[in-house]
Design an enzyme around this catalytic site. Structure first.
Site, PDB file in Angstrom:
ATOM      1  N   ASP A  63      -1.095  -7.811   3.235  1.00 60.03           N
ATOM      2  CA  ASP A  63      -1.949  -6.639   2.475  1.00 60.03           C
ATOM      3  C   ASP A  63      -0.978  -5.988   1.372  1.00 60.03           C
ATOM      4  OD1 ASP A  63      -4.473  -6.212   3.500  1.00 60.03           O
ATOM      5  OD2 ASP A  63      -3.527  -5.555   5.474  1.00 60.03           O
ATOM      6  N   GLU A  68      -0.053   0.705  -3.726  1.00 57.94           N
ATOM      7  CA  GLU A  68      -0.372   2.009  -3.637  1.00 57.94           C
ATOM      8  C   GLU A  68      -0.335   2.522  -2.373  1.00 57.94           C
ATOM      9  OE1 GLU A  68      -4.097   4.749  -5.069  1.00 57.94           O
ATOM     10  OE2 GLU A  68      -4.550   3.096  -3.823  1.00 57.94           O
ATOM     11  N   ASP A  69      -0.319   1.862  -1.346  1.00 56.50           N
ATOM     12  CA  ASP A  69      -0.516   2.563   0.013  1.00 56.50           C
ATOM     13  C   ASP A  69       1.053   2.968   0.410  1.00 56.50           C
ATOM     14  OD1 ASP A  69      -3.287   2.619   0.482  1.00 56.50           O
ATOM     15  OD2 ASP A  69      -3.231   0.362   1.086  1.00 56.50           O
ATOM     16  N   ARG A  88       1.545  -2.800   8.517  1.00 54.19           N
ATOM     17  CA  ARG A  88       1.863  -2.725   7.130  1.00 54.19           C
ATOM     18  C   ARG A  88       2.904  -1.805   7.026  1.00 54.19           C
ATOM     19  NH1 ARG A  88      -2.243  -1.285   2.814  1.00 54.19           N
ATOM     20  NH2 ARG A  88      -0.757  -2.091   1.647  1.00 54.19           N
ATOM     21  N   ARG A 133      -6.468   6.067   8.742  1.00 54.87           N
ATOM     22  CA  ARG A 133      -4.870   5.708   8.230  1.00 54.87           C
ATOM     23  C   ARG A 133      -4.145   6.654   7.948  1.00 54.87           C
ATOM     24  NH1 ARG A 133      -5.343   0.071   6.063  1.00 54.87           N
ATOM     25  NH2 ARG A 133      -6.854  -0.900   7.458  1.00 54.87           N
ATOM     26  N   HIS A 163     -10.290   4.778   2.437  1.00 49.95           N
ATOM     27  CA  HIS A 163      -9.392   5.559   1.625  1.00 49.95           C
ATOM     28  C   HIS A 163     -10.089   6.719   0.974  1.00 49.95           C
ATOM     29  CE1 HIS A 163      -6.075   2.367   1.964  1.00 49.95           C
ATOM     30  NE2 HIS A 163      -5.638   3.272   2.964  1.00 49.95           N
ATOM     31  N   CYS A 248      -5.346   0.586  -5.744  1.00 50.58           N
ATOM     32  CA  CYS A 248      -4.762  -0.046  -4.670  1.00 50.58           C
ATOM     33  C   CYS A 248      -3.680  -0.994  -5.269  1.00 50.58           C
ATOM     34  CB  CYS A 248      -5.466  -1.075  -3.856  1.00 50.58           C
ATOM     35  SG  CYS A 248      -6.896  -0.092  -3.040  1.00 50.58           S
TER      36      CYS A 248
END
Length: 253
Positions: A63, A68-69, A88, A133, A163, A248
């Site tokens: 991933d 962005e995460d 992640r 998340r 999200h 993302c």
């Protein structure tokens, strides 16, 4: 850093079919097509005026192209996240050296978990989705970190999307694009454009310079254009199979 320069950090896609899924069923991704879509995405950011950094794929983190995460970049501060999916969390260390070094870095710690896709900055307001998340402990940490810089943080419960920015995105400091079926636009205290009925993922958009990029929903795209924005459609359908939106795939600052 040159004043006014727009930067965008991206990472090449690796093995999308091994990534996390929460709200949709798995559909095999065409990696050749994904690579072409990612290249077109990067080229579009450059056309919009961004200086694009391209990082290599990480084989151990399928991933990791969803950069962005792992960070939130503010003019005054960089927040290194602690992603909600354990698979992640190792991505953060790989991204940290590439983040701007001209401002302090703050790292979210356990028990906090937060994905950057849950963080929407609109002017001096920061809205953070409370999702599978991202939890309240991380929201509290982020609020403490940004308060000295004049930001207000609001936690936004969200159950129907992965999200927050799946459901809402900022078009300007006083205007958001929102799927009103998933979230009450009044939460944001601003003018809003509602995504069109039947286009559930159309609340996600990406603004770079004077261009608003949009990936799904012809009627919603027309609504954005009617509000006076220069709008460009970008096909990221292979990444959408992994619950991804336009935001993302880059860290824009």
């Amino acid at each position: 850093m040159t004043a006014g320069t727009i930067h965008a950090i991206t990472r090449l896609p690796g093995f999308l079919d091994r990534g996390e899924l929460t709200h949709i069923d798995r559909v095999p991704a065409d990696m050749g097509r994904a690579a072409a879509q990612h290249a077109a995405y990067r080229a579009a950011l450059e056309r919009a005026g961004a200086r694009v950094t391209v990082l290599p794929a990480l084989a151990d983190y399928p991933d990791s192209c969803f950069v962005e995460d792992v960070a939130v970049i503010l003019p005054q501060l960089v927040i290194l996240t602690r992603p909600g999916a354990v698979s992640r969390q190792g991505e953060v260390a790989h991204m940290a050296p590439h983040l701007p070094a001209d401002r302090p870095h703050f790292t979210v710690t356990a028990p906090g978990t937060i994905d950057g896709g849950d963080v929407m900055v609109v002017g001096r307001d920061i809205f953070i989705g409370l999702t599978l998340r991202t939890n309240a402990a991380a929201v509290a940490q982020a609020a403490d970190a940004v308060a000295p810089h004049g930001y207000r943080v609001t936690g936004v419960p969200l159950a129907d999307a992965l999200h927050l920015k799946t459901a809402v995105s900022a078009l300007a400091d006083d205007l958001v694009l929102v799927n009103a079926d998933w979230i009450d636009p009044q939460v944001f205290g601003r003018r809003h454009i509602a995504s069109a009925p039947g286009e559930p993922f159309a609340g996600n958009s990406l603004t770079v310079g004077n261009t608003v990029f949009h990936a799904t929903g012809a009627e919603t795209l027309a609504r954005i254009a009617a509000a006076g924005f220069a709008v460009e459609y970008l096909d990221i359908s292979e990444f959408a199979k992994c619950e991804a939106g336009l935001t993302c795939l880059s860290l824009v600052y």
